[in-house]
Structures are given as structure tokens and as C-alpha cells.
Design a protein around this motif. Structure first.
Motif, PDB file in Angstrom:
ATOM      1  N   LYS A 141      37.148  -8.347  55.896  1.00  0.00           N
ATOM      2  CA  LYS A 141      37.356  -8.161  54.463  1.00  0.00           C
ATOM      3  C   LYS A 141      36.048  -8.318  53.693  1.00  0.00           C
ATOM      4  O   LYS A 141      35.714  -7.494  52.824  1.00  0.00           O
ATOM      5  CB  LYS A 141      38.395  -9.156  53.946  1.00  0.00           C
ATOM      6  N   VAL A 142      35.308  -9.373  54.006  1.00  0.00           N
ATOM      7  CA  VAL A 142      34.067  -9.642  53.274  1.00  0.00           C
ATOM      8  C   VAL A 142      33.038  -8.540  53.532  1.00  0.00           C
ATOM      9  O   VAL A 142      32.381  -8.057  52.607  1.00  0.00           O
ATOM     10  CB  VAL A 142      33.502 -11.016  53.656  1.00  0.00           C
ATOM     11  N   VAL A 143      32.903  -8.111  54.782  1.00  0.00           N
ATOM     12  CA  VAL A 143      31.956  -7.040  55.110  1.00  0.00           C
ATOM     13  C   VAL A 143      32.354  -5.744  54.411  1.00  0.00           C
ATOM     14  O   VAL A 143      31.509  -5.035  53.861  1.00  0.00           O
ATOM     15  CB  VAL A 143      31.874  -6.843  56.641  1.00  0.00           C
ATOM     16  N   THR A 144      33.634  -5.436  54.398  1.00  0.00           N
ATOM     17  CA  THR A 144      34.105  -4.218  53.730  1.00  0.00           C
ATOM     18  C   THR A 144      33.805  -4.272  52.240  1.00  0.00           C
ATOM     19  O   THR A 144      33.373  -3.278  51.632  1.00  0.00           O
ATOM     20  CB  THR A 144      35.608  -4.029  53.964  1.00  0.00           C
ATOM     21  N   ASP A 145      34.004  -5.440  51.643  1.00  0.00           N
ATOM     22  CA  ASP A 145      33.741  -5.592  50.205  1.00  0.00           C
ATOM     23  C   ASP A 145      32.273  -5.361  49.864  1.00  0.00           C
ATOM     24  O   ASP A 145      31.949  -4.962  48.741  1.00  0.00           O
ATOM     25  CB  ASP A 145      34.162  -6.991  49.723  1.00  0.00           C
ATOM     26  N   LEU A 146      31.370  -5.597  50.816  1.00  0.00           N
ATOM     27  CA  LEU A 146      29.940  -5.425  50.554  1.00  0.00           C
ATOM     28  C   LEU A 146      29.507  -3.958  50.587  1.00  0.00           C
ATOM     29  O   LEU A 146      28.353  -3.647  50.287  1.00  0.00           O
ATOM     30  CB  LEU A 146      29.124  -6.241  51.554  1.00  0.00           C
ATOM     31  N   GLY A 147      30.403  -3.082  50.982  1.00  0.00           N
ATOM     32  CA  GLY A 147      30.187  -1.654  50.812  1.00  0.00           C
ATOM     33  C   GLY A 147      28.984  -1.065  51.514  1.00  0.00           C
ATOM     34  O   GLY A 147      28.290  -0.211  50.966  1.00  0.00           O
ATOM     35  N   GLY A 148      28.718  -1.488  52.748  1.00  0.00           N
ATOM     36  CA  GLY A 148      27.636  -0.880  53.517  1.00  0.00           C
ATOM     37  C   GLY A 148      26.357  -1.678  53.559  1.00  0.00           C
ATOM     38  O   GLY A 148      25.396  -1.271  54.218  1.00  0.00           O
ATOM     39  N   LYS A 149      26.310  -2.827  52.881  1.00  0.00           N
ATOM     40  CA  LYS A 149      25.112  -3.663  52.943  1.00  0.00           C
ATOM     41  C   LYS A 149      25.035  -4.461  54.239  1.00  0.00           C
ATOM     42  O   LYS A 149      23.966  -4.952  54.620  1.00  0.00           O
ATOM     43  CB  LYS A 149      25.087  -4.632  51.753  1.00  0.00           C
ATOM     44  N   VAL A 150      26.183  -4.612  54.908  1.00  0.00           N
ATOM     45  CA  VAL A 150      26.274  -5.364  56.160  1.00  0.00           C
ATOM     46  C   VAL A 150      27.248  -4.631  57.075  1.00  0.00           C
ATOM     47  O   VAL A 150      28.219  -4.034  56.602  1.00  0.00           O
ATOM     48  CB  VAL A 150      26.775  -6.808  55.924  1.00  0.00           C
ATOM     49  N   VAL A 151      26.994  -4.689  58.384  1.00  0.00           N
ATOM     50  CA  VAL A 151      27.910  -4.147  59.386  1.00  0.00           C
ATOM     51  C   VAL A 151      28.402  -5.305  60.244  1.00  0.00           C
ATOM     52  O   VAL A 151      27.650  -6.248  60.512  1.00  0.00           O
ATOM     53  CB  VAL A 151      27.207  -3.089  60.253  1.00  0.00           C
ATOM     54  N   LEU A 152      29.668  -5.240  60.651  1.00  0.00           N
ATOM     55  CA  LEU A 152      30.241  -6.278  61.512  1.00  0.00           C
ATOM     56  C   LEU A 152      30.357  -5.756  62.938  1.00  0.00           C
ATOM     57  O   LEU A 152      30.945  -4.700  63.178  1.00  0.00           O
ATOM     58  CB  LEU A 152      31.619  -6.698  61.002  1.00  0.00           C
ATOM     59  N   MET A 153      29.785  -6.495  63.888  1.00  0.00           N
ATOM     60  CA  MET A 153      29.916  -6.189  65.311  1.00  0.00           C
ATOM     61  C   MET A 153      30.836  -7.234  65.947  1.00  0.00           C
ATOM     62  O   MET A 153      30.518  -8.430  65.948  1.00  0.00           O
ATOM     63  CB  MET A 153      28.557  -6.197  66.000  1.00  0.00           C
ATOM     64  N   LYS A 154      31.960  -6.794  66.490  1.00  0.00           N
ATOM     65  CA  LYS A 154      32.918  -7.686  67.134  1.00  0.00           C
ATOM     66  C   LYS A 154      32.662  -7.692  68.639  1.00  0.00           C
ATOM     67  O   LYS A 154      32.597  -6.635  69.266  1.00  0.00           O
ATOM     68  CB  LYS A 154      34.343  -7.232  66.831  1.00  0.00           C
ATOM     69  N   VAL A 155      32.527  -8.892  69.204  1.00  0.00           N
ATOM     70  CA  VAL A 155      32.170  -9.032  70.614  1.00  0.00           C
ATOM     71  C   VAL A 155      33.204  -9.908  71.317  1.00  0.00           C
ATOM     72  O   VAL A 155      33.365 -11.085  70.984  1.00  0.00           O
ATOM     73  CB  VAL A 155      30.767  -9.648  70.771  1.00  0.00           C
TER      74      VAL A 155
END
Length: 320
Positions: A90-104
Motif C-alpha cells: 500500500k505504501v509503495v503504491t501510494d508513492l506512485g513510482g518513487k519506490v519499487v517493492l521486491m518481494k523475496v
């Protein structure tokens, strides 16, 4: 990269990242005057939330030259991970492309788990300019996740990493057409909100009410067990707990404490074996205490997990 022990501070929120800014500046490439204000053309990604593996990490390292890559180290059996991951998304999506989330998935990708020194999960790290850093451990409230990312973005800017990404094929109409998630039952929502605030007592009370209303509410039982585990390991020192268990091998409380930390750290078989080995040596009260804890830890890991199935069968053999 810092190693954050599973202590109360790590569970409640983020570690201070300010010390990483100077360390990052020492390794930052030299820029011509004004270069820090220039932004590269946005990279294109399939989604702001992506699965990373030991084999694909190179592409994320490259991406981290343009935007911070938040790294969510999780496992299917990890209850706290299931609470934290939606918050990160949710937080990464709200930042609109300033951050990407990598799930490991740490079970499938042990090399990445080692890179970020994930001694327990969930562990959250960041790739910044190709450098891995661990930033916090444990399930934390949304507000504190946002604080972490604000610090990460500040450090990124100091190192000239000020880009953004776009999602391929995404439009405002596409986003608007996405179905709304099904709302949680009221008591589940109350508990969820309480966990995000870090108010675990209120969350447990809400799940207790949900179970009282519907004893077959397996989701509430599993979530309550996960929150109870968070409460028990809050402030616990791994070294002190293990020393206490070693000096008091017949102490039920000491062995339960180690089992809790083993579960939170991903050492599932070790936790179950410890308690099941202790079980036959105890009196009736001790056996009941250990049995109840095992049943709760089974809920945390998940009834479908093969390690739970094996341990449950072993417990049944001891009981009957």
C-alpha cells in the motif's frame, strides 16, 4: 549492513537510517555541478510490486540506480509477514513510482536472505545505488513504514538517486477499473487497525470477540495467534532467552520463550522439536501448557504446512 536483533524496538518500528546517509555518500559516484538535479527518463516496470529471486536480483540492482528498491523478505508460513506485506504494498503504491517493492521468499531464495542478513522474518531491506541495507525487522504499523521510506528517499536524494518508474500499460482508467477489495468483517477490521497502530492488546481483544461470535472463524484464530506471538517476543533478547533455556532445561517458560523466538525467526522444526521433546518429561499441568502453546504455534505457521502436520502427528502420539 546492520543486524537488528528481534527486540521491541525492531518490532515497534524502524531503525534510524540517518547513519546510512554518510556511508552512502562515501560510495556515491562523483557528479558534475548540477548533475544531481537531472532525472533520467522513467524506467518501465510491469508493476510497482515485483517478485525477486536469487537469479533475477541483478535487474533490481540496476533498477536501484534510479529508484530505491524496498525488499520484503517473507515466507509462506510467516504470520507476521502476512500482516506486513499488504502494508508495504500500500505504501509503495501510494508513492506512485518513487519506490519499487521486491518481494523475496526466503525459503526459495537463501542467497538473498543471507545478503540482507535476515536472521528473522519479516525483514525489510532496501537496495540503493546497488548497495543492500537492512532497515528493520518485524511487523510494524503503516505510519512507521512511511517514516522509513521518507528517510530512504532522503538518503537516495543525497546520493543523486531521484528517478521514478512507470508501470507498463497502466492508465488512470485501468486503476479505476480495479475491483475494490472485499471489506473485512467489522471485528477483523478493528483488529487490523489496532495492529497498524501497534496496539496489540486491542487487536487480541477484537479477535477474541470474533471467535466468541463464531468459534469456527479460522482466520481470526490464526491472526490472534500471530499477534500473541508478536506480544511475547516484544523486547526479547535472543541471547538472553537462549542462555536461560540452556541453564534451565526443565523450565517450561524458558523453553516456550525459545520456541517463540525460533518460530519468529523461521526455525520451525527446531521450535516444534524442542517442545515435543520436553513434553513427556512434564507433569499434567506442564503438558497442558505446552500442548496449548503448540496448538497456537500451529495456527501461526498454518495447518497446511507439512511441518505442522508432522508435529501434530507427533503430539497426538504423545497424548494417546
Amino acid at each position: 549492513m546492520s543486524e537488528t536483533p528481534l527486540e521491541g524496538a525492531a518490532i515497534r518500528g524502524a531503525v534510524d537510517l540517518s547513519s546510512l546517509a554518510n556511508r552512502g555518500a562515501q560510495h556515491a559516484p562523483q557528479k558534475a555541478p548540477g548533475q544531481g538535479q537531472q532525472q533520467a527518463a522513467p524506467a518501465t516496470v510491469e508493476s510497482l510490486v515485483l517478485d525477486g529471486t536469487d537469479q533475477t536480483v541483478e535487474s533490481f540492482v540496476e533498477l536501484s540506480m534510479q529508484v530505491p528498491v524496498l525488499v520484503d523478505l517473507w515466507a509462506e508460513w510467516c504470520g507476521p509477514c502476512k500482516q506486513l506485506t499488504p502494508v508495504l504494498e500500500k505504501v509503495v503504491t501510494d508513492l506512485g513510482g518513487k519506490v519499487v517493492l521486491m518481494k523475496v521468499d526466503v525459503d526459495a531464495n537463501p542467497q538473498l536472505a543471507q545478503v540482507f542478513q535476515a536472521q528473522s522474518i519479516p525483514t525489510v531491506g532496501v537496495l540503493l545505488g546497488g548497495r543492500p541495507m537492512q532497515v528493520f525487522q518485524g511487523a510494524v504499523p503503516e505510519a512507521q513504514v512511511r517514516e522509513v521510506l521518507e528517510q530512504v528517499l532522503q538518503i537516495a536524494a543525497q546520493n543523486g538517486i531521484t528517478g521514478s518508474v512507470t508501470v507498463s500499460g497502466a492508465t488512470q482508467n485501468d486503476e479505476a477499473a480495479e475491483p475494490e477489495p472485499e471489506p473485512l468483517p467489522p471485528l477483523h477490521q478493528e483488529a487490523h487497525d489496532a495492529v497498524e497502530r501497534g496496539d496489540f492488546e486491542t487487536a487480541i481483544a477484537a479477535y477474541d470477540k470474533a471467535i466468541a461470535q463464531n468459534p469456527n472463524d479460522s482466520d481470526a484464530r490464526a491472526a490472534r495467534a500471530q499477534v500473541r506471538l508478536l506480544v511475547r517476543v516484544n523486547g526479547a533478547s535472543l541471547d538472553e532467552v537462549r542462555q536461560a533455556a540452556a541453564s534451565e532445561p526443565n523450565s517450561v517458560e524458558a523453553q516456550l520463550a525459545v520456541a517463540d523466538l525460533d518460530i519468529s525467526g523461521g526455525h520451525i522444526d527446531d521450535a516444534f522439536d524442542r517442545l515435543l521433546t520436553l513434553f513427556p518429561t512434564l507433569d499434567d499441568d506442564g503438558k497442558n501448557t505446552v500442548r496449548e502453546r503448540l496448538l497456537e504455534l500451529f495456527e501461526v505457521v498454518g495447518s497446511a504446512d507439512t511441518r505442522v502436520t508432522k508435529a501434530r502427528a507427533r503430539l497426538s502420539g504423545l497424548l494417546f
